[in-house]
Design a protein around this motif. Structure first.
Motif, PDB file in Angstrom:
ATOM      1  N   GLU A 119      40.709  48.319  43.450  1.00 40.67           N
ATOM      2  CA  GLU A 119      41.869  47.199  43.600  1.00 40.67           C
ATOM      3  C   GLU A 119      41.542  46.068  42.810  1.00 40.67           C
ATOM      4  O   GLU A 119      42.006  45.101  43.092  1.00 40.67           O
ATOM      5  N   ASP A 120      40.755  46.050  41.937  1.00 41.13           N
ATOM      6  CA  ASP A 120      40.304  45.058  41.035  1.00 41.13           C
ATOM      7  C   ASP A 120      40.070  45.567  39.652  1.00 41.13           C
ATOM      8  O   ASP A 120      39.067  45.952  39.351  1.00 41.13           O
ATOM      9  N   PRO A 121      41.112  45.271  38.752  1.00 40.35           N
ATOM     10  CA  PRO A 121      41.143  46.131  37.571  1.00 40.35           C
ATOM     11  C   PRO A 121      40.137  45.294  36.517  1.00 40.35           C
ATOM     12  O   PRO A 121      39.681  44.263  36.586  1.00 40.35           O
ATOM     13  N   LEU A 122      39.625  46.272  35.645  1.00 38.79           N
ATOM     14  CA  LEU A 122      38.710  45.741  34.460  1.00 38.79           C
ATOM     15  C   LEU A 122      39.768  44.905  33.683  1.00 38.79           C
ATOM     16  O   LEU A 122      40.800  45.154  33.454  1.00 38.79           O
ATOM     17  N   VAL A 123      39.000  43.834  32.972  1.00 43.30           N
ATOM     18  CA  VAL A 123      39.677  43.159  31.721  1.00 43.30           C
ATOM     19  C   VAL A 123      38.764  43.535  30.633  1.00 43.30           C
ATOM     20  O   VAL A 123      37.427  43.473  30.636  1.00 43.30           O
ATOM     21  N   ILE A 124      39.568  43.749  29.563  1.00 49.37           N
ATOM     22  CA  ILE A 124      38.873  43.988  28.433  1.00 49.37           C
ATOM     23  C   ILE A 124      38.958  42.950  27.368  1.00 49.37           C
ATOM     24  O   ILE A 124      40.180  42.393  27.173  1.00 49.37           O
TER      25      ILE A 124
END
Length: 421
Positions: free
Chosen positions: A310-315
């Motif tokens: 529930e904590d997306p990756l940032v690219i």
């Protein structure tokens, strides 16, 4: 009928020869020997003709094999896509010169494959090789050319090495951690990551939650994954602020100390082998907070990470890009036949076809076929645009391919300073 005529003709020839011999009893010794030799020659010719006639009335034609095998050693990041394509290719029954083509994919990390080529341990010799990057092909070819005096991989012509897909390095960091780093340093780069990794107070001092502990960097093991070595080269580029890294750079004591501090933030290299992003998806924050990883791996694991943690990756794309072009490279040595080489070409064309290139996009890879777009609604580049994925990366500076001495120096440093800690 032909057999009767042939037998009669041979019989007549033998009768004539015998008659000459009877009449020639008074001939000299030389003529007798001549006729004996002539008799033996006629007998041999007659026997050959009879055998060929008795065996078949049709001419003997050398036919192509029913199946021609193509063995393709394939880099791990593209192996799932190539494996799927090979299965579809085989199921469709592609043929060449009347022979059915069977493609077998052998997964192997690019650095591991280069080591096997260098030690002459590729057994059997594969028909083709898809490494992570073109520079690996160039290094292997240079070594063989020095030994054999000829190229084993080509850079031009029909059999030249050609990219079948493209990807690049990008920072993949959990969104909660990325916000803190950007607030603290204004950007995410190798120097900022180094500084975050060496802060004594950890995330608490950086402005994050105290229970986050210390910053944990994700870098694949460079002995098991070409991406790990590429990350170290990219880190050197960030440290020296340039795209070309020399042996003198990686042997610089101050840089080595900086790199040692950076690599000290990696929690466990033994578990960060070939599948770093998959491990990040499975084990979450305990595996790491983020790292510079392959864009395709990040995109294919984004949904799993979001669902699980529930904590997306940032690219975030770095200033100096590291590209991976996955060239399809055909072995030009005598160990493989011309038919096998041409069969490999057929599979290469299949991989570059629009249908199969579109499947590559679905796995987070950028197509090598420029006619294929990555802007479809089901494209991961579109799906994860809000998390930083870019269809067009606005960067013009790319890290240059390192030479063999740079690679060996970094690996030697890693063995002495990281794996033995």
């Amino acid at each position: 009928m032909e057999y009767v005529i042939l037998s009669g003709t041979i019989a007549q020839m033998i009768d004539i020869l015998c008659d000459r011999l009877r009449k020639g009893m008074s001939m000299n010794r030389t003529r007798i020997i001549f006729f004996i030799v002539l008799f033996i020659a006629i007998t041999i010719i007659a026997a050959s003709l009879l055998l060929s006639r008795l065996g078949t009335s049709e001419p003997v034609i050398l036919s192509s094999p029913k199946e021609v095998e193509v063995w393709v050693v394939t880099a791990l990041p593209v192996e799932p896509w190539v494996q799927e394509a090979a299965k579809n290719f085989n199921d469709k029954g592609h043929e060449i010169e009347g022979s059915r083509i069977k493609v077998t994919v052998i997964p192997m990390d690019g650095l591991a494959a280069m080591g096997r080529w260098d030690r002459a341990e590729m057994d059997p010799i594969p028909t083709a090789w898809i490494p992570d990057s073109r520079y690996l092909v160039e290094l292997v070819n240079a070594a063989y050319k020095e030994r054999l005096g000829r190229d084993v991989f080509l850079t031009d012509g029909e059999y030249r090495a050609r990219p079948v897909a493209v990807s690049l390095f990008a920072w993949g960091i959990y969104d909660s951690r990325a916000k803190v780093l950007q607030e603290k340093y204004g950007t995410i780069g190798w120097q900022a990551i180094h500084d975050a990794a060496t802060v004594k107070g950890g995330w608490r001092e950086l402005g994050g939650q105290p229970d986050w502990g210390y910053f944990k960097l994700v870098v694949p093991n460079p002995r098991k994954n070409a991406g790990g070595l590429a990350a170290m080269i990219a880190a050197a580029g960030g440290y020296f602020d340039k795209t070309s890294i020399a042996t003198s750079d990686v042997n610089d004591p101050e840089f080595q100390q900086w790199l040692k501090e950076l690599m000290g933030a990696v929690t466990d290299f033994s578990s960060l082998g070939a599948y770093s992003v998959e491990n990040l998806a499975l084990f979450g924050y305990s595996m790491g907070d983020g790292g510079q990883l392959l864009e395709s791996d990040l995109l294919t694991n984004m949904a799993g990470i979001l669902t699980r943690w529930e904590d997306p990756l940032v690219i975030v794309y770095p200033e100096y890009l590291t590209w991976f072009d996955f060239p399809f490279t055909i072995w030009m040595g005598p160990e493989t036949s011309a038919l096998e080489k041409n069969a490999a070409l057929e599979f290469e064309r299949y991989l570059l076809s629009p249908e199969i290139q579109q499947k590559a996009v679905g796995k987070g890879l950028r197509p090598a076929n420029t006619e294929v777009a990555i802007t479809n609604t089901d494209s991961p580049f579109v799906q994860w645009k809000d998390q930083g994925a870019m269809i067009v990366v606005p960067r013009s500076s790319a890290m240059r391919s390192p030479d063999r001495e740079v690679l060996l120096s970094l690996l030697r440093w890693f063995d002495l300073n990281v794996t033995q800690r």
